[in-house]
Design an enzyme around this catalytic site. Structure first.
Site, short mmCIF file in Angstrom:
data_model
loop_
_atom_site.label_atom_id
_atom_site.label_comp_id
_atom_site.label_asym_id
_atom_site.label_seq_id
_atom_site.Cartn_x
_atom_site.Cartn_y
_atom_site.Cartn_z
N SER A 100 0.83 -1.21 0.00
CA SER A 100 0.00 0.00 0.00
C SER A 100 0.87 1.26 0.00
O SER A 100 1.89 1.33 0.68
CB SER A 100 -0.87 -0.01 1.26
OG SER A 100 -1.62 1.16 1.32
N ASN B 166 -4.29 -0.52 8.89
CA ASN B 166 -3.00 0.12 9.13
C ASN B 166 -3.02 0.86 10.47
O ASN B 166 -3.57 1.95 10.56
CB ASN B 166 -2.70 1.08 7.97
CG ASN B 166 -1.36 1.77 8.12
OD1 ASN B 166 -0.61 1.51 9.06
ND2 ASN B 166 -1.05 2.66 7.19
N CYS C 299 0.89 4.01 10.55
CA CYS C 299 1.39 5.14 9.75
C CYS C 299 2.12 6.12 10.68
O CYS C 299 1.51 6.65 11.61
CB CYS C 299 0.26 5.85 9.03
SG CYS C 299 0.86 7.34 8.19
N LYS D 250 -1.75 -4.23 10.19
CA LYS D 250 -0.41 -3.84 9.73
C LYS D 250 0.32 -3.12 10.85
O LYS D 250 -0.11 -2.05 11.30
CB LYS D 250 -0.51 -2.95 8.48
CG LYS D 250 0.84 -2.59 7.89
CD LYS D 250 0.70 -1.99 6.52
CE LYS D 250 2.04 -1.52 5.96
NZ LYS D 250 1.91 -0.96 4.62
N ILE E 26 6.73 -5.26 8.13
CA ILE E 26 6.67 -4.08 8.97
C ILE E 26 6.32 -2.86 8.12
O ILE E 26 6.60 -2.83 6.93
CB ILE E 26 8.02 -3.80 9.69
CG1 ILE E 26 9.14 -3.63 8.66
CG2 ILE E 26 8.32 -4.87 10.67
CD1 ILE E 26 10.51 -3.25 9.25
N GLY F 100 11.60 -3.48 2.56
CA GLY F 100 12.86 -3.53 1.80
C GLY F 100 13.01 -4.71 0.86
O GLY F 100 14.12 -4.96 0.37
C1 SIN Z 1 1.67 7.85 4.49
O1 SIN Z 1 0.69 8.05 3.76
O2 SIN Z 1 2.13 8.73 5.22
C2 SIN Z 1 2.34 6.50 4.49
C3 SIN Z 1 1.46 5.45 4.99
C4 SIN Z 1 2.08 4.64 6.06
O3 SIN Z 1 3.28 4.70 6.29
O4 SIN Z 1 1.36 3.87 6.71
#
Ligand code: SIN
Length: 305
Positions: free
Chosen positions: A21, A128, A131, A166, A192, A245
């Site tokens: 994602s 998630n 973030c 996540k 991760i 990675g």
């Molecule tokens: C972001 O949109 O800042 C990244 C998403 C994430 O790291 O979960």
């Protein structure tokens, strides 16, 4: 003939390679580059209840062996994702997708997951809680076992689809958080997300990123990801989607030996839009070199003996 198929919570994927994602849009943007139906699945751009512009720019900093992002969950919001983005993806991708969902409250997570649950394209919900780029949401739900479990429970109550949580590496004990999610009913764990990082411009003496810090990803974090997948595999019985990675078919195999059933590819897509296809094409030859007939046989293979 080697067999690259893997099964995640009853969903059989032709191969374990899934764009992560935030690195692959809603997938259809890549359909001009190659037939994206070769992908095991796609984890779509993180979706929130309301549209989000994201963080101020600059929000990317290049690093050796990786990059820092502070995108801030930019997305058009769940209504537009359902009305515009998913139908565009359905035109060019025929397999079940992973809907990645973020929120700023437990109710928001539950609301967005309930909406995604209604979408026939969605095979798995990836929640998630990791973030690092937003305040009062995202990672703040994933840094304690209690709050991660609370999100898991709320989401599980509104969906019949498999729920994968996540997780963030920016914690002292990822195992206890993964266990709490499993105990709260999670069907799987994705790990991760990015490591909190920072760069400073030598001329201005100011942080490169407007938000000062961001999430570091890319090949440099691969050993950290392998270690955390290995540790979580020892502690939970539910499947793991490993990421962090991953840059080659050999990395896919290593992640699976650590305990991943499937593998997401993130930063590599930003360097080469065809990175996932290359890994999928390379997998059979690497498997033959390593004497692997069935990819499922190697899941957690480094834990034996
Ligand atoms: C972001 O949109 O800042 C990244 C998403 C994430 O790291 O979960």
């Amino acid at each position: 003939m080697v067999n690259t198929a893997v099964t995640l919570s009853g969903l059989t994927l032709d191969n374990p390679v899934i764009p992560a994602s935030g690195t692959f849009g809603f997938g259809y943007e890549f359909a001009d580059w190659y037939d994206i139906n070769v992908l095991g699945s796609i984890s779509c751009k993180g979706t929130t209840k309301e549209p989000r512009f994201g963080n101020p720019t600059p929000r990317i900093a290049e690093c050796s062996e990786g990059l820092i992002n502070s995108v801030g969950l930019q997305n058009p919001g769940v209504d537009k994702v359902i009305s515009d983005e998913l139908p565009k993806l359905a035109k060019v991708y025929s397999k079940p997708i992973i809907a990645n969902v973020s929120g700023f409250s437990i109710d928001e997570y539950a609301y967005t997951c309930a909406r995604m649950d209604e979408q026939p394209q969605v095979g798995i919900l990836e929640v998630n809680v990791s973030c690092p780029n937003v305040h009062n949401g995202g990672m703040s739900f994933g840094t304690s076992p209690e709050s991660a479990a609370a999100v898991t429970k709320a989401v599980k109550a509104v969906t019949k689809k498999p729920v994968y949580i996540k997780l963030s590496p920016n914690v002292t004990d990822i195992v206890s958080i993964a266990k709490a999610c499993e105990d709260a009913g999670a069907d799987g764990i994705s790990l991760i997300n990015t490591l909190l990082g920072m760069r400073i411009d030598l001329k201005t003496r100011k942080p490169v990123i407007a938000n000062k810090m961001g999430g570091f990803s890319g090949p440099a974090i691969f050993p950290v990801a392998v270690r955390m997948v290995y540790q979580v595999y020892e502690a939970v019985k539910i499947p793991i989607i490993g990421m962090g990675g991953v840059s080659s078919a050999r990395d896919v195999i290593e992640m699976m030996l650590a305990g991943a059933t499937a593998v997401q590819v993130g930063a590599a897509n930003l360097i080469d839009p065809c990175a996932c296809r290359k890994m999928i094409n390379d997998l059979p030859e690497v498997m033959e070199q390593l004497g692997i007939e069935n990819l499922t046989d190697i899941i957690g293979g480094s834990h034996n003996g």
